[in-house]
Design a protein around this motif. Sequence first.
Motif, PDB file in Angstrom:
ATOM      1  N   SER A   7     -80.787  36.874  35.927  1.00 56.86           N
ATOM      2  CA  SER A   7     -79.542  36.106  36.013  1.00 56.86           C
ATOM      3  C   SER A   7     -79.167  36.017  34.470  1.00 56.86           C
ATOM      4  CB  SER A   7     -79.515  34.683  36.588  1.00 56.86           C
ATOM      5  OG  SER A   7     -78.494  34.129  36.389  1.00 56.86           O
ATOM      6  N   ILE A   8     -78.048  36.535  34.209  1.00 59.50           N
ATOM      7  CA  ILE A   8     -77.737  37.061  32.653  1.00 59.50           C
ATOM      8  C   ILE A   8     -76.597  36.152  32.278  1.00 59.50           C
ATOM      9  CG2 ILE A   8     -76.834  38.438  30.878  1.00 59.50           C
ATOM     10  CD1 ILE A   8     -78.266  40.498  32.890  1.00 59.50           C
ATOM     11  N   ALA A   9     -76.299  35.269  31.141  1.00 57.12           N
ATOM     12  CA  ALA A   9     -75.011  34.653  30.657  1.00 57.12           C
ATOM     13  C   ALA A   9     -75.021  34.957  29.375  1.00 57.12           C
ATOM     14  CB  ALA A   9     -75.359  33.211  31.091  1.00 57.12           C
ATOM     15  N   TYR A  10     -73.772  35.124  28.850  1.00 57.65           N
ATOM     16  CA  TYR A  10     -73.443  35.139  27.630  1.00 57.65           C
ATOM     17  C   TYR A  10     -72.763  33.650  26.765  1.00 57.65           C
ATOM     18  CZ  TYR A  10     -75.093  39.925  26.564  1.00 57.65           C
ATOM     19  OH  TYR A  10     -75.933  40.868  26.658  1.00 57.65           O
ATOM     20  N   ALA A  11     -73.219  33.144  25.900  1.00 57.79           N
ATOM     21  CA  ALA A  11     -72.766  31.728  25.470  1.00 57.79           C
ATOM     22  C   ALA A  11     -72.566  31.691  24.058  1.00 57.79           C
ATOM     23  CB  ALA A  11     -73.727  30.694  26.160  1.00 57.79           C
ATOM     24  N   TRP A  12     -71.486  30.643  23.677  1.00 56.34           N
ATOM     25  CA  TRP A  12     -71.557  30.530  22.355  1.00 56.34           C
ATOM     26  C   TRP A  12     -72.282  29.098  21.946  1.00 56.34           C
ATOM     27  CZ3 TRP A  12     -69.356  33.282  18.515  1.00 56.34           C
ATOM     28  CH2 TRP A  12     -68.406  34.423  19.053  1.00 56.34           C
ATOM     29  N   VAL A  13     -73.051  29.291  20.917  1.00 57.77           N
ATOM     30  CA  VAL A  13     -74.033  28.197  20.663  1.00 57.77           C
ATOM     31  C   VAL A  13     -73.978  28.097  19.137  1.00 57.77           C
ATOM     32  CG1 VAL A  13     -75.391  28.548  22.793  1.00 57.77           C
ATOM     33  CG2 VAL A  13     -75.941  29.679  20.673  1.00 57.77           C
ATOM     34  N   PRO A  14     -74.499  26.951  18.510  1.00 60.79           N
ATOM     35  CA  PRO A  14     -74.705  27.122  17.056  1.00 60.79           C
ATOM     36  C   PRO A  14     -75.687  27.710  16.555  1.00 60.79           C
ATOM     37  CG  PRO A  14     -74.613  24.767  18.148  1.00 60.79           C
ATOM     38  CD  PRO A  14     -74.581  25.636  19.247  1.00 60.79           C
ATOM     39  N   ALA A  15     -75.558  28.243  15.348  1.00 58.11           N
ATOM     40  CA  ALA A  15     -76.519  29.261  14.849  1.00 58.11           C
ATOM     41  C   ALA A  15     -78.001  29.047  14.857  1.00 58.11           C
ATOM     42  CB  ALA A  15     -75.869  29.554  13.231  1.00 58.11           C
ATOM     43  N   GLY A  16     -77.994  27.740  14.579  1.00 62.19           N
ATOM     44  CA  GLY A  16     -79.521  26.980  14.707  1.00 62.19           C
ATOM     45  C   GLY A  16     -80.089  27.239  16.046  1.00 62.19           C
ATOM     46  N   HIS A  17     -79.250  27.637  17.073  1.00 65.02           N
ATOM     47  CA  HIS A  17     -80.021  27.790  18.346  1.00 65.02           C
ATOM     48  C   HIS A  17     -79.726  29.241  18.962  1.00 65.02           C
ATOM     49  CE1 HIS A  17     -80.325  23.516  19.223  1.00 65.02           C
ATOM     50  NE2 HIS A  17     -79.149  23.299  18.752  1.00 65.02           N
ATOM     51  N   ALA A  18     -79.543  30.128  18.084  1.00 65.97           N
ATOM     52  CA  ALA A  18     -79.231  31.466  18.369  1.00 65.97           C
ATOM     53  C   ALA A  18     -80.326  32.435  18.301  1.00 65.97           C
ATOM     54  CB  ALA A  18     -77.869  32.075  17.781  1.00 65.97           C
ATOM     55  N   ALA A  19     -81.362  32.293  17.775  1.00 64.78           N
ATOM     56  CA  ALA A  19     -82.585  32.864  17.525  1.00 64.78           C
ATOM     57  C   ALA A  19     -83.367  33.454  18.812  1.00 64.78           C
ATOM     58  CB  ALA A  19     -83.584  32.379  16.901  1.00 64.78           C
ATOM     59  N   PRO A  20     -83.673  34.744  19.074  1.00 70.15           N
ATOM     60  CA  PRO A  20     -84.322  35.112  20.298  1.00 70.15           C
ATOM     61  C   PRO A  20     -85.465  34.119  20.620  1.00 70.15           C
ATOM     62  CG  PRO A  20     -83.460  36.923  19.361  1.00 70.15           C
ATOM     63  CD  PRO A  20     -83.252  35.893  18.291  1.00 70.15           C
ATOM     64  N   GLY A  21     -85.908  33.937  21.763  1.00 72.32           N
ATOM     65  CA  GLY A  21     -87.008  33.053  22.094  1.00 72.32           C
ATOM     66  C   GLY A  21     -86.540  31.462  22.057  1.00 72.32           C
ATOM     67  N   THR A  22     -85.232  31.222  21.933  1.00 74.74           N
ATOM     68  CA  THR A  22     -84.962  29.648  21.726  1.00 74.74           C
ATOM     69  C   THR A  22     -84.736  29.251  23.143  1.00 74.74           C
ATOM     70  OG1 THR A  22     -83.777  30.006  19.655  1.00 74.74           O
ATOM     71  CG2 THR A  22     -83.477  28.163  20.966  1.00 74.74           C
ATOM     72  N   ALA A  23     -85.414  28.075  23.517  1.00 74.26           N
ATOM     73  CA  ALA A  23     -85.450  27.670  24.996  1.00 74.26           C
ATOM     74  C   ALA A  23     -83.948  26.730  24.992  1.00 74.26           C
ATOM     75  CB  ALA A  23     -86.498  26.626  25.175  1.00 74.26           C
TER      76      ALA A  23
END
Length: 307
Positions: free
Chosen positions: A262-278
């Motif tokens: 299940s894949i989603a693309y989302a706009w989030v703040p840069a501080g939450h954009a790193a791969p591995g972020t929960a």
Amino acid sequence: MFLQGLCANDVARGPGRITYTSLLNSRGGTECDLTVTQLTDDTFLVVTGTAFGRHDLSWLAQHAPADGTVALRDVTASLACFALWGPAAPAILAEACDDDLSFGYMAARRITVGDVPCLALRVTYVGEKGWELYPSAEYGQALWDTLVAAGRPHGLVPGGYRAIDALRLEKGYRSWGADITGETDPYSAGLGFAVRAGKAGGFLGDEALAAVPNEGGSQRLVCLVLADPRAAALGNEPVKTPDGAVVGRVSSGGIGYALGLSIAYAWVPAGHAAPGTALAVEVFGDTVPAEVRADPLYDPTGARLRG
């Protein structure tokens, strides 16, 4: 040149070359998302999404010089378009076409498929090798019949837009009007590769875009993989931190059937954009854990579509 001054990428690369590009507004937002194929020294074919032709034509017309040096013509109704994509696409087309099909990715040639002359664009929106084939509209049925007959021994299956959408999510292709809009810049959306900053003569929106770091601004478009492969986000669902704070929204999503995710693309703040972020996505009232992943998820090196 008119198109060079509107397109963020370099579109004047010689006849037979295809360029993926954004057209930006004065704020650096993505006003159009399309490909430009150079047919001759001074003739270009612009191909955009099915629902956005009128919008994009209007944008071009709005910025065309008033002195008549540029002619815009909508050829949508005069052409049919069939996309032949997938691992068996080369074998299927070779059975119906005697022309040289060895031209590479992002190149265009005129070929004949069966008895139908076509413009063949070596592009894809599904992450697999193949072609978009453009015959005159009156030959559309003949081309369809030819492709279906040639593909039958190879297991060819006609597919619609929902199949395309699932595949483009796996490949990380953005959807204009959902993932990217006139309010989002290419760098923050992960499309910096299609920007030629410093291009001679500049382009509309380049000054505003110069203020955005190459890695993106304060908001970033990220790929999320949901922990439950059956929970499908469709768009505008809240994106939360593990402690429940809402930090973003889903722009588009669905099931990637080839990967079983299940894949989603989302706009989030840069501080939450790193791969591995929960993170987590609220899907029909249920909070589903999710993780930011590097995209594209499918064929990240592009070997399949270029091979």
